[in-house]
Design an enzyme around this catalytic site. Structure first.
Site, PDB file in Angstrom:
ATOM      1  N   CYS A  57       0.916  -1.229  -0.064  1.00 27.17           N
ATOM      2  CA  CYS A  57       0.071   0.047   0.169  1.00 27.17           C
ATOM      3  C   CYS A  57       0.767   1.357   0.054  1.00 27.17           C
ATOM      4  CB  CYS A  57      -0.810   0.002   1.259  1.00 27.17           C
ATOM      5  SG  CYS A  57      -1.761   1.690   1.218  1.00 27.17           S
TER       6      CYS A  57
ATOM      7  N   CYS B  17       0.478   3.453   3.038  1.00 25.05           N
ATOM      8  CA  CYS B  17       1.085   2.995   4.384  1.00 25.05           C
ATOM      9  C   CYS B  17       2.681   3.333   4.225  1.00 25.05           C
ATOM     10  CB  CYS B  17       0.858   1.360   4.555  1.00 25.05           C
ATOM     11  SG  CYS B  17      -0.636   1.131   5.048  1.00 25.05           S
TER      12      CYS B  17
ATOM     13  N   ASP C  93      -0.513  16.552  -2.363  1.00 21.08           N
ATOM     14  CA  ASP C  93      -0.826  15.650  -3.395  1.00 21.08           C
ATOM     15  C   ASP C  93       0.262  15.628  -4.479  1.00 21.08           C
ATOM     16  OD1 ASP C  93      -3.771  14.100  -4.114  1.00 21.08           O
ATOM     17  OD2 ASP C  93      -2.166  14.477  -5.884  1.00 21.08           O
TER      18      ASP C  93
ATOM     19  N   HIS D   7      -3.746   1.285   8.557  1.00 22.65           N
ATOM     20  CA  HIS D   7      -4.198   0.799   7.112  1.00 22.65           C
ATOM     21  C   HIS D   7      -5.843   0.596   7.124  1.00 22.65           C
ATOM     22  CE1 HIS D   7      -4.498  -0.241   2.914  1.00 22.65           C
ATOM     23  NE2 HIS D   7      -5.453  -1.223   3.242  1.00 22.65           N
TER      24      HIS D   7
ATOM     25  N   GLY E  65     -14.159   7.604  -8.089  1.00 24.42           N
ATOM     26  CA  GLY E  65     -12.837   7.725  -8.724  1.00 24.42           C
ATOM     27  C   GLY E  65     -11.797   7.472  -7.595  1.00 24.42           C
TER      28      GLY E  65
ATOM     29  N   HIS F 265      -6.541   3.408   0.422  1.00 18.47           N
ATOM     30  CA  HIS F 265      -5.993   3.706   1.828  1.00 18.47           C
ATOM     31  C   HIS F 265      -6.897   5.011   2.146  1.00 18.47           C
ATOM     32  CE1 HIS F 265      -2.971   3.951   5.229  1.00 18.47           C
ATOM     33  NE2 HIS F 265      -3.714   5.135   5.304  1.00 18.47           N
TER      34      HIS F 265
ATOM     35  N   HIS G 286      -8.243   8.391   2.690  1.00 16.03           N
ATOM     36  CA  HIS G 286      -7.531   9.633   2.556  1.00 16.03           C
ATOM     37  C   HIS G 286      -8.491  10.709   2.476  1.00 16.03           C
ATOM     38  CE1 HIS G 286      -7.448   7.786  -1.408  1.00 16.03           C
ATOM     39  NE2 HIS G 286      -7.809   9.081  -1.871  1.00 16.03           N
TER      40      HIS G 286
ATOM     41  N   HIS H 119      -8.978  14.705   0.975  1.00 10.87           N
ATOM     42  CA  HIS H 119      -8.391  15.601   0.402  1.00 10.87           C
ATOM     43  C   HIS H 119      -8.703  16.841   0.876  1.00 10.87           C
ATOM     44  CE1 HIS H 119      -7.751  13.212  -3.508  1.00 10.87           C
ATOM     45  NE2 HIS H 119      -8.720  12.458  -2.814  1.00 10.87           N
TER      46      HIS H 119
HETATM   47  P1  5GP Z   1      -8.237   9.298  -5.098  1.00 13.49           P
HETATM   48  O1  5GP Z   1      -8.515   9.425  -6.431  1.00 13.49           O
HETATM   49  O2  5GP Z   1      -7.875   7.950  -4.612  1.00 13.49           O
HETATM   50  O3  5GP Z   1      -9.446   9.969  -4.019  1.00 13.49           O
HETATM   51  O4  5GP Z   1      -6.993  10.074  -4.823  1.00 13.49           O
HETATM   52  C1  5GP Z   1      -5.512   9.503  -4.580  1.00 13.49           C
HETATM   53  C2  5GP Z   1      -4.888  10.717  -4.821  1.00 13.49           C
HETATM   54  O5  5GP Z   1      -3.560  10.557  -4.402  1.00 13.49           O
HETATM   55  C3  5GP Z   1      -4.547  11.479  -5.912  1.00 13.49           C
HETATM   56  O6  5GP Z   1      -4.958  12.871  -6.027  1.00 13.49           O
HETATM   57  C4  5GP Z   1      -3.336  11.377  -6.365  1.00 13.49           C
HETATM   58  O7  5GP Z   1      -2.587  12.310  -7.160  1.00 13.49           O
HETATM   59  C5  5GP Z   1      -2.387  11.163  -5.116  1.00 13.49           C
HETATM   60  N1  5GP Z   1      -1.467  10.461  -5.189  1.00 13.49           N
HETATM   61  C6  5GP Z   1      -1.195   8.880  -5.547  1.00 13.49           C
HETATM   62  N2  5GP Z   1      -0.081   8.598  -5.298  1.00 13.49           N
HETATM   63  C7  5GP Z   1       0.827   9.375  -4.568  1.00 13.49           C
HETATM   64  C8  5GP Z   1       1.823   9.614  -4.092  1.00 13.49           C
HETATM   65  O8  5GP Z   1       2.873   8.665  -4.304  1.00 13.49           O
HETATM   66  N3  5GP Z   1       2.418  10.731  -3.699  1.00 13.49           N
HETATM   67  C9  5GP Z   1       1.429  11.567  -3.391  1.00 13.49           C
HETATM   68  N4  5GP Z   1       1.973  12.677  -2.615  1.00 13.49           N
HETATM   69  N5  5GP Z   1       0.212  11.695  -4.031  1.00 13.49           N
HETATM   70  C10 5GP Z   1      -0.176  10.603  -4.644  1.00 13.49           C
HETATM   71 ZN    ZN Z   2      -2.527   1.550   3.547  1.00 14.81          ZN
END
Ligand code: 5GP
Ligand code: ZN
Length: 114
Positions: A4, A7, A30, A46, A93, A98, A100, A102
């Site tokens: 993950c 994680c 992000d 997690h 989307g 994991h 999160h 925004h």
């Molecule tokens: P989701 O679409 O799952 O709600 O958002 C995932 C977010 O994680 C996206 O906005 C993407 O840009 C961000 N993200 C994915 N991988 C990484 C990473 O390795 N580092 C950082 N800082 N952000 C990430």
């Molecule tokens: Zn995780």
């Protein structure tokens, strides 16, 4: 959880721009920002997503919002406004499995979201 990416960010095994950290949560910018301020607030534990939060996680889930509030103040977007988003599942989307939150701000947001 093995493999993950968030994680790994929580354990500092993958680099990120960390703006806040304590024993329960880590907060980082992000990698693909959708607004001048685009920050992710995650539990170090997690939890795969909104559907996986249990009663045991109640304090932790609430803490994500309080930490987002603190970071919004730190980023100076408390007064101009900001938006917290949690994507859950395919239709929303969710790309990373994991939990999160925004934290988005620094520009005028549209409603309804796309
Ligand atoms: P989701 O679409 O799952 O709600 O958002 C995932 C977010 O994680 C996206 O906005 C993407 O840009 C961000 N993200 C994915 N991988 C990484 C990473 O390795 N580092 C950082 N800082 N952000 C990430
Ligand atoms: Zn995780």
């Amino acid at each position: 959880m093995d493999g993950c990416i968030f994680c790994k960010i929580g354990k500092r095994e993958i680099e990120s721009m960390v703006v806040y950290e304590d024993k329960d949560v880590i907060v980082f910018r992000d990698i693909n920002p959708q607004a001048p301020v685009h920050i992710l607030v995650i539990p170090k534990k997690h939890v795969a997503g909104l559907n996986d939060i249990t009663a045991d996680d109640q304090m932790l889930a609430g803490k994500l919002i309080l930490v987002a509030q603190k970071v919004a103040r730190q980023e100076k977007i408390s007064e101009s406004g900001y938006r917290l988003v949690i994507n859950s599942g395919e239709d929303a989307g969710q790309a990373v499995q994991h939990l999160h939150v925004h934290l988005l701000g620094g520009r005028r947001m549209k409603w309804p979201p796309g």
